[in-house]
Motif scaffolding. Structure first.
Motif, PDB file in Angstrom:
ATOM      1  N   THR A 114       0.914  -1.344   0.156  1.00  0.00           N
ATOM      2  CA  THR A 114       0.050   0.032  -0.042  1.00  0.00           C
ATOM      3  C   THR A 114       0.855   1.279  -0.056  1.00  0.00           C
ATOM      4  O   THR A 114       2.140   1.106   0.247  1.00  0.00           O
ATOM      5  N   TYR A 115       0.178   2.360  -0.082  1.00  0.00           N
ATOM      6  CA  TYR A 115       0.806   3.812  -0.042  1.00  0.00           C
ATOM      7  C   TYR A 115       1.675   3.904   1.192  1.00  0.00           C
ATOM      8  O   TYR A 115       2.618   4.528   1.364  1.00  0.00           O
TER       9      TYR A 115
ATOM     10  N   ILE B   6       5.070   3.004   1.167  1.00  0.00           N
ATOM     11  CA  ILE B   6       6.261   3.680   0.849  1.00  0.00           C
ATOM     12  C   ILE B   6       7.071   4.439   2.094  1.00  0.00           C
ATOM     13  O   ILE B   6       8.178   4.688   1.976  1.00  0.00           O
TER      14      ILE B   6
ATOM     15  N   TRP C 183      -4.496   5.446  -9.225  1.00  0.00           N
ATOM     16  CA  TRP C 183      -4.745   5.948  -7.797  1.00  0.00           C
ATOM     17  C   TRP C 183      -6.382   6.588  -7.756  1.00  0.00           C
ATOM     18  O   TRP C 183      -6.976   6.585  -7.060  1.00  0.00           O
TER      19      TRP C 183
ATOM     20  N   TRP D  45      -3.285  14.890  -4.469  1.00  0.00           N
ATOM     21  CA  TRP D  45      -2.206  13.980  -5.428  1.00  0.00           C
ATOM     22  C   TRP D  45      -0.852  14.692  -5.247  1.00  0.00           C
ATOM     23  O   TRP D  45       0.135  14.016  -4.811  1.00  0.00           O
TER      24      TRP D  45
ATOM     25  N   MET E 115       0.430  14.697  -1.638  1.00  0.00           N
ATOM     26  CA  MET E 115       0.997  13.608  -1.301  1.00  0.00           C
ATOM     27  C   MET E 115       2.512  13.274  -1.575  1.00  0.00           C
ATOM     28  O   MET E 115       3.300  12.981  -1.020  1.00  0.00           O
ATOM     29  N   TRP E 116       2.585  13.496  -2.773  1.00  0.00           N
ATOM     30  CA  TRP E 116       3.964  13.503  -3.282  1.00  0.00           C
ATOM     31  C   TRP E 116       5.005  14.355  -2.940  1.00  0.00           C
ATOM     32  O   TRP E 116       6.268  14.143  -2.811  1.00  0.00           O
TER      33      TRP E 116
ATOM     34  N   TYR F 193       1.292  -1.405  -8.767  1.00  0.00           N
ATOM     35  CA  TYR F 193       1.508  -0.174  -8.086  1.00  0.00           C
ATOM     36  C   TYR F 193       0.560  -0.386  -6.707  1.00  0.00           C
ATOM     37  O   TYR F 193      -0.176  -1.300  -6.472  1.00  0.00           O
ATOM     38  N   PRO F 194       1.056   0.780  -5.864  1.00  0.00           N
ATOM     39  CA  PRO F 194       0.490   0.292  -4.341  1.00  0.00           C
ATOM     40  C   PRO F 194      -0.930   0.575  -4.334  1.00  0.00           C
ATOM     41  O   PRO F 194      -1.434   1.136  -5.125  1.00  0.00           O
TER      42      PRO F 194
ATOM     43  N   ILE G  26      -4.244   1.876  -2.301  1.00  0.00           N
ATOM     44  CA  ILE G  26      -4.434   3.115  -1.419  1.00  0.00           C
ATOM     45  C   ILE G  26      -4.896   2.663   0.114  1.00  0.00           C
ATOM     46  O   ILE G  26      -4.665   3.501   0.987  1.00  0.00           O
TER      47      ILE G  26
END
Length: 425
Positions: free
Chosen positions: A165-166, A169, A199, A224, A227-228, A286-287, A289
Motif C-alpha cells: 500500500t501507499y 512507501i 490512484w 495528489w 502526497m508526493w 502499483y501500491p 490506497i
C-alpha cells in the motif's frame, strides 16, 4: 536521426497536425519501401528490425524503421504529420489514438487488415475510435512497478508484493534513508499519468469519463500533488533535480542511474529495463490506497501499429502489421517486450522460448487478481496535451517549489478542462 523539441514546438506541432488534416495534405514523395516509426530503446529496435528483415527476406516490401525515445517521439511525429511526411506504419499510444484518428492522421483498418486469427477481443476493442478500427494492439500489458531486487536485498528488505500500500512507501522510504547509500525508495511519480489514473480508479473515480470530461476535481488533484510533496520532503522519493535527469529513455531512468529502487512503469518494459541494468530487476503492482482495495489496474493495449492517413500504400502497410502480430516466428523474435501477444497462436508458440524477465511479465499480467478493473474508455483527443504539457510540467513546478500543491491542483483542473473544451469545440 533524433530531434528534440521543447514544449512550444510540441504545441506548434500539434496545431500544425490539426491544420494539415483539415487541408488534406498528401505525402511529399513516392516511397519504394514502407516507412515505420516507433518509440523505444535499442533492445526494442533490435527485435523490430529483426522482424522487418525477416519480412523482406520472405519476398515482401522492405521496411525502413526509425526509433526515438518517448519524449522525442511525439513532437517529431506531430511535425512529420503536419508536413505530410508521416511514415506508413506508426506506433500509436492509447492516449493519442483518438486525436490522430479524428484528424485523419491515421487510417481506418477494417477493410484492409485481413484475418488476425484468434485475436483478443478486448485488445481489438481498445484500438477502435467511433466504432472503426484504427490501431492493432501489439501486446496486452498493465501498469507495473519496476523494482531493483539487488537494491532491496542489500538493505534486507523484500520487494513489495501485490498487496503493498501507499503506507509502505513511508516504511521503505525510511529503510532506504537509513541505508545511507544515496538511493531513494522510489522515483517521483507525481507527473505520471498512469500512476494518477491508477490512484483515482482505486478511489472510484477516473482520469476521464466516457464523455471525454475529467473524472476528478481540484481537491483530488491537490491531494495528489500534496502526497508526493510529502514523500519528496521526507526523502522517500528522489529529488526534483534528480528526477529531471530522466528523459524517458531506459538508460536515464532513476533505477538505471541507481537513484531509486522503485519506478512506475509497465509490465512489458521489464525486458528493456533489464537490458540496461546490471542489477536484477522484477516487477510488482502499483501500491493500493488501502489494504484490500483493488481495481486500479487493467489490461490495456501496450501500444498499437496504425497506418498513416497519408500512406500511399495503405494495404501494404496493413499487410506488414498483420504479419507483425500473427506470424509465430515474428512473435518469437519480439517476445513480450511490447506486451503479451494478443494472437492465441503466437502466445502458444513463444511461451516455451521466453527468458526469465519475459516469464515474469507474462505471469504478472495473467495474475492480477483483484487489482484488475475494466478497461477505461479511450482518452479524449486532448489527453496527450494534458499529459505532456500540463501534468508533467506542473509536477516539475511543484517539485522545484514553483507552485504549491493547492495552486497546482486547481490550475490542473481548470486548464485541463479548458483544453478539453477547446478540443471538443
Amino acid at each position: 536521426m533524433t530531434i528534440r523539441l521543447g514544449r512550444r514546438e510540441f504545441l506548434m506541432g500539434s496545431s500544425a497536425l490539426a491544420a494539415a488534416a483539415a487541408l488534406g495534405v498528401s505525402p511529399a514523395w513516392a516511397q519504394n519501401a514502407l516507412r515505420l516509426i516507433f518509440w523505444g530503446g535499442q533492445a526494442r529496435a533490435d527485435r523490430t528490425y529483426a522482424v522487418t528483415d525477416a519480412y523482406a527476406a520472405a519476398g515482401n516490401p522492405g521496411v525502413e524503421g526509425e526509433f526515438l525515445s518517448w519524449n522525442d517521439y511525439w513532437p517529431k511525429l506531430a511535425t512529420q504529420t503536419a508536413g505530410g511526411t508521416a511514415p506508413d506504419v506508426i506506433q500509436m499510444d492509447y492516449r493519442f489514438i483518438v486525436e490522430y484518428a479524428t484528424r485523419n492522421a491515421i487510417a481506418p483498418l477494417d477493410d484492409i487488415i485481413g484475418d488476425l486469427g484468434e485475436f483478443d477481443a478486448d485488445q481489438l476493442e481498445g484500438g477502435k475510435v467511433d466504432g472503426k478500427l484504427y490501431g492493432i494492439s501489439l501486446g496486452a500489458n498493465s501498469v507495473a512497478m519496476l523494482a531493483n531486487v539487488t537494491a532491496f536485498e542489500a538493505i534486507g528488505e523484500a520487494v513489495p508484493d501485490n498487496s503493498w500500500t501507499y503506507a509502505d512507501i513511508e516504511r521503505l522510504g525510511e529503510a532506504f534513508k537509513a541505508a545511507g547509500n544515496g538511493m531513494a525508495a522510489m522515483s517521483d511519480g507525481s507527473g505520471s499519468e498512469p500512476f494518477l489514473d491508477n490512484w483515482l480508479r482505486q478511489r472510484g473515480k477516473a482520469l476521464y469519463t466516457a464523455e471525454g470530461k475529467l473524472g476528478f476535481d481540484a481537491a483530488d488533484a491537490t491531494e495528489w500533488f500534496a502526497m508526493w510533496n510529502g514523500f519528496r520532503e521526507k526523502g522517500y522519493i528522489v529529488s526534483a533535480e534528480d528526477n529531471a535527469l530522466d528523459t524517458g529513455a531506459p538508460e536515464t531512468s532513476m533505477v538505471a542511474l541507481k537513484k531509486a529502487a522503485l519506478l512506475p512503469s509497465n509490465s512489458n518494459q521489464l525486458v528493456i529495463h533489464q537490458s540496461v541494468n546490471d542489477d536484477t530487476l522484477t516487477i510488482t503492482s502499483y501500491p493500493r490506497i488501502e489494504a484490500g482495495v483493488g481495481g486500479g489496474h487493467y489490461r490495456k493495449p501496450s501500444m498499437f501499429f496504425s497506418v498513416g492517413g497519408t500512406a500511399a500504400e495503405k494495404q501494404a502497410a496493413a499487410d506488414f502489421i498483420r504479419y507483425f502480430v500473427t506470424d509465430p516466428e515474428a512473435g518469437k523474435i519480439l517476445g513480450v517486450e511490447r506486451g503479451i501477444p494478443c494472437n492465441a497462436s503466437v502466445r502458444e508458440a513463444i511461451t516455451p522460448t521466453l527468458d526469465e524477465q519475459s516469464q515474469i511479465a507474462l505471469n504478472f499480467v495473467s495474475n492480477l487478481g483483484d487489482l484488475l478493473g475494466p478497461l477505461p474508455p479511450s482518452p479524449p483527443a486532448a489527453a496527450g496535451e494534458i499529459d505532456t504539457s500540463l501534468l508533467r510540467v506542473l509536477s516539475q513546478e511543484v517539485g522545484f517549489g514553483g507552485r504549491s500543491a493547492e495552486d497546482a491542483g486547481q490550475f490542473f483542473v481548470d486548464e485541463a478542462t479548458a483544453i478539453l473544451n477547446r478540443a471538443a469545440s
